[in-house]
Design a protein around this motif. Structure first.
Motif, PDB file in Angstrom:
ATOM      1  N   LYS A  44     -17.331 -89.229 -35.372  1.00  0.00           N
ATOM      2  CA  LYS A  44     -18.632 -88.921 -35.973  1.00  0.00           C
ATOM      3  C   LYS A  44     -18.638 -89.083 -37.491  1.00  0.00           C
ATOM      4  O   LYS A  44     -17.623 -88.895 -38.163  1.00  0.00           O
ATOM      5  N   ILE A  45     -19.802 -89.441 -37.985  1.00  0.00           N
ATOM      6  CA  ILE A  45     -20.109 -89.386 -39.410  1.00  0.00           C
ATOM      7  C   ILE A  45     -21.203 -88.345 -39.576  1.00  0.00           C
ATOM      8  O   ILE A  45     -22.171 -88.317 -38.803  1.00  0.00           O
ATOM      9  N   VAL A  46     -21.050 -87.478 -40.560  1.00  0.00           N
ATOM     10  CA  VAL A  46     -22.045 -86.442 -40.836  1.00  0.00           C
ATOM     11  C   VAL A  46     -22.767 -86.771 -42.130  1.00  0.00           C
ATOM     12  O   VAL A  46     -22.136 -87.074 -43.152  1.00  0.00           O
ATOM     13  N   THR A  47     -24.089 -86.755 -42.090  1.00  0.00           N
ATOM     14  CA  THR A  47     -24.881 -86.886 -43.311  1.00  0.00           C
ATOM     15  C   THR A  47     -25.393 -85.501 -43.706  1.00  0.00           C
ATOM     16  O   THR A  47     -25.635 -84.649 -42.848  1.00  0.00           O
ATOM     17  N   ILE A  48     -25.546 -85.287 -45.006  1.00  0.00           N
ATOM     18  CA  ILE A  48     -25.924 -83.961 -45.501  1.00  0.00           C
ATOM     19  C   ILE A  48     -27.129 -84.056 -46.438  1.00  0.00           C
ATOM     20  O   ILE A  48     -27.141 -84.848 -47.381  1.00  0.00           O
ATOM     21  N   GLY A  49     -28.141 -83.220 -46.147  1.00  0.00           N
ATOM     22  CA  GLY A  49     -29.303 -83.082 -47.005  1.00  0.00           C
ATOM     23  C   GLY A  49     -29.426 -81.641 -47.485  1.00  0.00           C
ATOM     24  O   GLY A  49     -28.457 -80.879 -47.457  1.00  0.00           O
ATOM     25  N   VAL A  76     -15.765 -77.595 -37.035  1.00  0.00           N
ATOM     26  CA  VAL A  76     -15.896 -77.730 -35.581  1.00  0.00           C
ATOM     27  C   VAL A  76     -16.425 -79.118 -35.187  1.00  0.00           C
ATOM     28  O   VAL A  76     -16.111 -79.613 -34.110  1.00  0.00           O
ATOM     29  N   ILE A  77     -17.218 -79.756 -36.065  1.00  0.00           N
ATOM     30  CA  ILE A  77     -17.705 -81.104 -35.758  1.00  0.00           C
ATOM     31  C   ILE A  77     -16.598 -82.137 -35.934  1.00  0.00           C
ATOM     32  O   ILE A  77     -16.520 -83.119 -35.203  1.00  0.00           O
TER      33      ILE A  77
END
Length: 288
Positions: free
Chosen positions: A47-52, A200-201
């Motif tokens: 996974k790749i996580v994007t953050i706003g 956890v992700i």
């Protein structure tokens, strides 16, 4: 699943606490649970996580912020979207936030709605799935260049979105930044919660949108310096440039890409240059 349910309960407890403050009593949507993530966290892909900053009111409200604020001030209930395109689980008349703390089936419904988000009618900020030769726009256009997507498909990475503050508010984050500093960020609640969620992700990469959010993330990590900025620049068909600054640094052992621009509103970019931007960042990141 239990690790996610525990995080949902922790966020809900904070939401209940915030609602008792004067700063947030007319900001929070009483039938909206916390939004821990957007996208299918159940898939086995890396996974790749994007953050706003925080979830948009438009995920839940059918009214603009001015009408919604007027309604709350006058003691009237908010009007929520009532059609099949509802993106997240809304609490019914029989539930309030405290119900989330003790009702496991309700918790599981909320978690399921996070995972189903991009199979419904996602907010335009994210962009639509690439179809045939038609490139995607907004954030999806950029992350396609990282070989990732929010949607189902053959990309290498499944992309999820999370926020510094997992609570939808009526006002834009920029309008409540001072209140958020005092009640969410100042005592490190957001930092600690974000750390648990990322843990956890277990993403391979993190992408942070917008200079302000990059500064917050840098502060959360206790980093005085995130290194030398890189510059992306590409000509569009009309001869004008698409340009942005980005940083490459580490969060523990995770590669972080910090962008100076909010690609949910990619001013100065088109579909082609968004893909090029993502591809350049991907190559540079893999080379470091």
């Amino acid at each position: 699943m239990n690790k996610y349910l525990n995080l949902l309960k922790e966020a809900t407890e904070k939401l209940i606490e915030l609602n008792k403050t004067q700063a947030f009593e007319n900001e929070l949507l009483t039938k909206a649970p916390p939004v821990l993530w957007f996208g299918d966290n159940s898939v086995t892909k890396d996974k790749i996580v994007t953050i706003g900053a925080n979830p948009s009111r438009e995920e839940f409200l059918s009214e603009n912020k001015f009408k919604a604020n007027e309604r709350l001030i006058n003691g009237k209930s908010l009007q929520y979207l009532k059609n099949p395109s509802n993106r997240f689980k809304l609490l019914g008349s029989e539930h309030d936030w405290s119900s989330i703390l003790k009702d496991k089936p309700l918790q599981e419904e909320i978690i399921s709605s996070y995972n189903e988000y991009f199979r419904k009618n996602p907010y335009k900020w994210f962009g639509k799935k690439e179809r045939g030769n038609e490139l995607s726009y907004n954030v999806e256009g950029f992350i396609n260049g990282l070989d990732a997507s929010y949607y189902d498909g053959n990309r290498k990475y499944q992309c999820l979105h999370i926020d510094l503050m997992p609570f939808p508010t009526i006002s834009d984050f920029t309008s409540i930044r001072k209140e958020s500093e005092e009640h969410v960020f100042k005592n490190d609640w957001s930092k600690k919660f974000l750390d648990k969620l990322i843990k956890v992700i277990k993403p391979k990469n993190i992408v942070v949108f917008g200079r302000t959010n990059v500064e917050y993330f840098q502060r959360f990590l206790g980093l005085e310096d995130i290194g030398k900025p890189h510059t992306f620049s590409s000509l569009k068909e009309n001869g004008l440039k698409s340009s942005a600054v980005y940083w490459l640094f580490k969060y523990k052992d995770i590669d972080v890409i910090g962008l100076s621009v909010n690609l949910g509103n990619p001013k100065g970019f088109n579909k082609k240059t968004l893909r090029e931007f993502g591809s350049e960042v991907n190559q540079k990141n893999n080379a470091t």
